[in-house]
Scaffold this motif. Structure first.
Motif, short mmCIF file in Angstrom:
data_model
loop_
_atom_site.label_atom_id
_atom_site.label_comp_id
_atom_site.label_asym_id
_atom_site.label_seq_id
_atom_site.Cartn_x
_atom_site.Cartn_y
_atom_site.Cartn_z
N ALA A 206 -9.19 1.25 -43.47
CA ALA A 206 -8.49 -0.04 -43.43
C ALA A 206 -9.35 -1.22 -43.20
N LYS A 207 -10.12 -1.03 -42.40
CA LYS A 207 -11.24 -2.00 -41.98
C LYS A 207 -12.05 -2.65 -43.13
N MET A 208 -12.28 -2.00 -44.11
CA MET A 208 -13.08 -2.29 -45.28
C MET A 208 -12.12 -3.60 -45.93
N TRP A 209 -10.66 -3.29 -46.07
CA TRP A 209 -9.88 -4.21 -46.77
C TRP A 209 -9.85 -5.62 -45.92
N VAL A 210 -9.79 -5.45 -44.47
CA VAL A 210 -9.71 -6.71 -43.79
C VAL A 210 -11.21 -7.67 -43.99
N LEU A 211 -12.13 -6.78 -43.90
CA LEU A 211 -13.45 -7.51 -44.16
C LEU A 211 -13.61 -7.93 -45.50
N MET A 212 -12.86 -7.40 -46.49
CA MET A 212 -12.89 -8.00 -47.82
C MET A 212 -12.09 -9.04 -48.10
N VAL A 213 -11.10 -9.39 -47.49
CA VAL A 213 -10.23 -10.61 -47.39
C VAL A 213 -11.16 -11.74 -46.85
N MET A 214 -11.64 -11.38 -45.63
CA MET A 214 -12.52 -12.27 -44.93
C MET A 214 -13.61 -12.88 -45.66
N LEU A 215 -14.51 -11.76 -46.31
CA LEU A 215 -15.80 -12.37 -47.10
C LEU A 215 -15.36 -13.09 -48.43
N PHE A 216 -14.22 -12.60 -48.77
CA PHE A 216 -13.65 -13.36 -50.12
C PHE A 216 -13.15 -14.72 -49.85
N CYS A 217 -12.65 -14.84 -48.90
CA CYS A 217 -12.14 -16.33 -48.45
C CYS A 217 -13.56 -17.27 -48.01
N ILE A 218 -14.39 -16.71 -47.58
CA ILE A 218 -15.62 -17.41 -46.98
C ILE A 218 -16.20 -18.01 -48.41
N VAL A 219 -16.62 -17.00 -49.20
CA VAL A 219 -17.31 -17.18 -50.45
C VAL A 219 -16.47 -18.17 -51.24
N ALA A 220 -15.08 -18.26 -51.16
CA ALA A 220 -14.42 -19.04 -52.01
C ALA A 220 -14.53 -20.50 -51.45
N SER A 221 -14.56 -20.55 -49.98
CA SER A 221 -14.75 -21.89 -49.47
C SER A 221 -16.36 -22.45 -49.67
N GLY A 222 -17.10 -21.36 -49.86
CA GLY A 222 -18.53 -21.79 -50.07
C GLY A 222 -18.80 -22.24 -51.76
N ALA B 290 -9.92 -28.98 -54.73
CA ALA B 290 -10.94 -28.37 -54.50
C ALA B 290 -11.27 -28.06 -52.90
N PHE B 291 -11.35 -29.10 -52.24
CA PHE B 291 -11.58 -29.26 -50.82
C PHE B 291 -10.15 -28.81 -50.06
N ALA B 292 -8.99 -29.14 -50.44
CA ALA B 292 -7.80 -28.51 -49.86
C ALA B 292 -7.72 -26.90 -49.97
N VAL B 293 -7.94 -26.50 -51.28
CA VAL B 293 -8.07 -25.02 -51.38
C VAL B 293 -9.18 -24.30 -50.47
N ASN B 294 -10.11 -25.08 -50.40
CA ASN B 294 -11.40 -24.48 -49.39
C ASN B 294 -10.89 -24.33 -47.97
N CYS B 295 -10.13 -25.49 -47.55
CA CYS B 295 -9.67 -25.18 -46.22
C CYS B 295 -8.68 -24.37 -46.06
N VAL B 296 -7.88 -23.80 -46.97
CA VAL B 296 -6.88 -22.91 -46.94
C VAL B 296 -7.72 -21.45 -46.95
N THR B 297 -8.51 -21.48 -47.65
CA THR B 297 -9.31 -19.86 -47.75
C THR B 297 -10.18 -19.96 -46.28
N ALA B 298 -10.71 -20.78 -45.92
CA ALA B 298 -11.40 -20.80 -44.74
C ALA B 298 -10.47 -20.44 -43.47
N PHE B 299 -9.19 -20.80 -43.43
CA PHE B 299 -8.15 -20.62 -42.57
C PHE B 299 -7.94 -19.21 -42.53
N ILE B 300 -7.68 -18.54 -43.89
CA ILE B 300 -7.11 -17.19 -44.07
C ILE B 300 -8.46 -16.53 -43.49
N ALA B 301 -9.69 -16.68 -43.69
CA ALA B 301 -10.76 -15.88 -43.19
C ALA B 301 -10.72 -16.09 -41.64
#
Length: 528
Positions: free
Chosen positions: A308-324, A465-476
Motif C-alpha cells: 500500500a505504501k507504493m500507491w501512496v508514494l505514487m499519488v504523491m509523486l504524480f501530483c508533484i510532477v503535475a505541479s512541476g 494551469a496554475f490553479a491546477v498546480n495548486c490543487v495537485t501540490a495540496f494533494i501531494a
C-alpha cells in the motif's frame, strides 16, 4: 523507545549482525540505549566476511569512508552529466519552439503541445520493464550508456523532421528509450548507498535535470544568435544536432567510468567489494543484489503492487510532477514577461540555479536528521504560494518572483520523495526496482495532459494551469501526511514487538510487504 531521526542506529560488533541463543540481557546501540532481550529467542547469527570481520573499528571506518569517496568519484559526476543530457534531449523542444521549430514545421499550438506530450507515452511504457531488466542483468555500466547512445541518435535525428507526423514519431521513440535512464539511476544509487546516504546522492542526481533547465536556455540563446541559417539549417535544427552528438560522446566515455553493482564491479578490490555488500546488509538486515538468477521479473512487480505504501508514494509523486509540469513550458511562460527571445531564454536560468541550491541543502538536512515529511511538505507550501502569485498579478517583478519560486518550490521536496521510495521499500531489490520504475512512470503521465494547459493564448497569467498546480501540490501534501501516519504506525508496532508482516516474526521473510525481518530485529525503523 526513543530513537534519533526516526531510526535506531544499530552498532553491531565488527563481525555480527544478529545474535544467537540470547536470553535475558540487553542489546547495546550506538546512542547508548539498551534494549531488553527478555523476549529474544533464537536469532540467526549473520557473520561478516572474513576480510571485514578481522578489521578493527578504526580500520573499518577508514576503509568505508575511502570506499564511499571512491564510488562517489566514479559514479556521481558521470550519472549527473548523463542526466543533464537526458533532460536536455527530452525538453529542448521548449527552447526549439522559440528558435523557430513551430514556424518551420507549420505547427499549430495544439500540434506543438501534442509533440511535447507524446514523449511521455513512450516514457510511461518502458520504465518498469527496463528497470526489471536492469535488475536482472546486473550490468548498469553497460546498459545505461548503451541506451544513452540510442537516445542521442534519436535526439539528433529530430533535426530531420519535416512535418508534424515525423516529429511525433521521433518524440515517441525518444521517450521510449529515455525511459530507461532515470528510474535505472535511482535503482543504481540505492544499490550502492545506505538509506542515510541516499537522499543527498539522489538530490545530486536530480540536480542534473535542474542544471539542464538552466543550461538549456543558455545553450539555446547561443545557438539562436550564432548558428541560425548556417549550412542552410535553422537554429532549432542545430540545437538538436549539437546536443545529440554531445550525448553520444558522453555515453561512450561512460562505458569506461561507471561501476556495476557491488558484486559485479571489477575495478574494486575483493575487500572493497565485500565491504560494499556488507554495509548495505547491515543497514537493512538483508543482502541486496546477489546474482542474476535470484532476480525475477514478475515476483518483484507483484510484491511492489501489493504494498500500500507504493500507491501512496505514487499519488504523491504524480501530483508533484503535475505541479512541476510548468517546467516543460518554462521558456514560454517566461516569455510572457515581454522580453525578446534571447533575453527570455537567459531569464529561464536563475530559477533552476536557485533550485539546485535549495534541493541539495534540503536533501543534506533530510539525511542528517533522518526526517522526510517536513522536508517534502514545506517546499510544496512555497510552490503553492508561487502559483497563486503568478496567477494573481500581471506586474513584471512579482511575476518573475513567482517564477523564481515555482521551480525550487516543486523540486526541493521532490528529490526527498525519490529517496523516500527506496527508504520505504528497501528489499528485495526486484521489488525496489519495480516500485521505483512504476512510481516514476505513473508520475510522468501527468505530463501528457499538462502539455495542453499552457497554450500561448492562456498567457500571461495561466490561471487554469496554475490553479491546477495548486490543487495537485495540496494533494501531494495530503499524501505525504498519510504516508507519515502509516510509517509511524508501523514503527510503533516494531517498538512494541508486534507483528509487521514480513518484518517482526522471525519466521517471516522479506518476500512480503513490510520490513525485512533481520532489520527489524536489529532496530530497523522506517524514516518519516
Amino acid at each position: 523507545m526513543a530513537y534519533a531521526g526516526h531510526q535506531m542506529d544499530y552498532a553491531p560488533g565488527v563481525g555480527e549482525v544478529g545474535y544467537d541463543g540470547l536470553e535475558k540481557g540487553t542489546l547495546e546501540y550506538a546512542d547508548g540505549l539498551e534494549l531488553s532481550t527478555t523476549q529474544t529467542s533464537t536469532r540467526r547469527k549473520r557473520e561478516a566476511p572474513p576480510l571485514i570481520k578481522n578489521l578493527s573499528r578504526e580500520e573499518r571506518h577508514r576503509l568505508e569512508r575511502a570506499l564511499v569517496r571512491k564510488i562517489d568519484f566514479r559514479l556521481l559526476p558521470m550519472i549527473i552529466l548523463m542526466y543533464i543530457l537526458n533532460y536536455l534531449d527530452r525538453n529542448n523542444i521548449a527552447s526549439a519552439r522559440l528558435a523557430g521549430l513551430e514556424t518551420d514545421l507549420n505547427l499549430t499550438s495544439t500540434q506543438y503541445q501534442t509533440s511535447v506530450s507524446i514523449l511521455f507515452v513512450g516514457y510511461l511504457l518502458m520504465q518498469v520493464p527496463s528497470n526489471l531488466f536492469l535488475n536482472k542483468i546486473g550490468r548498469p555500466a553497460i546498459y545505461l550508456p548503451t541506451v544513452m547512445i540510442v537516445w542521442g541518435v534519436i535526439s539528433a535525428a529530430t533535426a530531420s523532421a519535416k512535418s508534424f507526423g515525423g516529429l511525433i514519431a521521433i518524440r515517441f521513440m525518444l521517450g521510449f528509450v529515455e525511459a530507461a535512464y532515470f528510474p535505472g539511476c535511482l535503482f543504481f544509487l540505492s544499490s550502492w548507498y545506505t538509506r542515510k546516504e541516499l537522499g543527498l546522492r539522489t538530490a545530486l542526481l536530480y540536480s542534473g535535470s535542474l542544471l539542464s533547465g538552466a543550461f538549456s536556455g543558455l545553450i539555446a540563446a547561443g545557438v539562436v544568435s550564432g548558428l541560425s541559417g548556417v549550412r542552410g539549417l535553422g537554429a532549432w535544427q542545430w540545437l538538436f544536432i549539437l546536443e545529440g552528438v554531445i550525448t553520444i560522446g558522453v555515453a561512450i566515455l561512460a562505458f569506461f567510468i561507471l561501476p556495476n553493482f557491488p558484486r559485479t564491479t571489477t575495478w574494486l578490490s575483493e575487500e572493497e567489494r565485500e565491504l560494499a555488500v556488507w554495509r548495505l546488509d547491515e543497514d537493512i538486515g538483508e543482502d541486496d543484489w546477489v546474482n542474476s538468477k535470484a532476480q525475477t521479473f514478475g515476483h518483484g512487480f507483484m510484491l511492489a503492487i501489493k504494498d500500500a505504501k507504493m500507491w501512496v508514494l505514487m499519488v504523491m509523486l504524480f501530483c508533484i510532477v503535475a505541479s512541476g509540469g510548468v517546467t516543460n513550458f518554462f521558456p514560454t511562460v517566461v516569455a510572457t514577461l515581454g522580453y525578446g527571445n534571447i533575453d527570455s531564454l537567459l531569464l529561464t536560468a536563475p530559477p533552476y540555479i536557485l533550485a539546485v541550491g535549495t534541493a541539495l541543502l534540503n536533501a543534506w538536512h533530510a539525511d542528517k536528521t533522518g526526517e522526510r515529511f517536513f522536508h517534502v511538505v514545506l517546499p510544496l507550501c512555497v510552490a503553492v504560494f508561487a502559483f497563486i502569485l503568478g496567477a494573481a498579478t500581471t506586474s513584471t517583478a512579482p511575476r518573475y518572483l513567482s517564477m523564481m519560486l515555482m521551480v525550487p518550490g516543486v523540486y526541493t521536496g521532490y528529490v526527498v520523495v525519490l529517496a523516500w521510495i527506496s527508504n520505504t521499500m528497501p528489499r528485495p531489490p526486484a521489488k525496489r526496482a519495480a516500485a521505483l520504475a512504476a512510481i516514476n512512470a505513473v508520475s510522468n503521465t501527468s505530463s501528457i495532459y499538462v502539455s495542453y494547459m499552457y497554450p500561448e493564448s492562456a498567457g500571461p497569467r495561466y490561471i487554469v494551469a496554475f490553479a491546477v498546480n495548486c490543487v495537485t501540490a495540496f494533494i501531494a501534501i495530503l499524501a505525504a501526511t498519510v504516508l507519515r501516519f502509516m510509517l509511524v504506525k508501523l514503527n510503533k508496532k516494531l517498538d512494541n514487538g508486534e507483528y509487521v508482516e514480513g518484518a517482526v516474526n522471525g519466521t517471516h521473510t522479506a518476500e512480503h510487504d513490510g520490513v525485512p525481518g533481520e532489520a527489524a530485529k536489529k532496530g530497523f525503523r522506517f524514516l518519516y
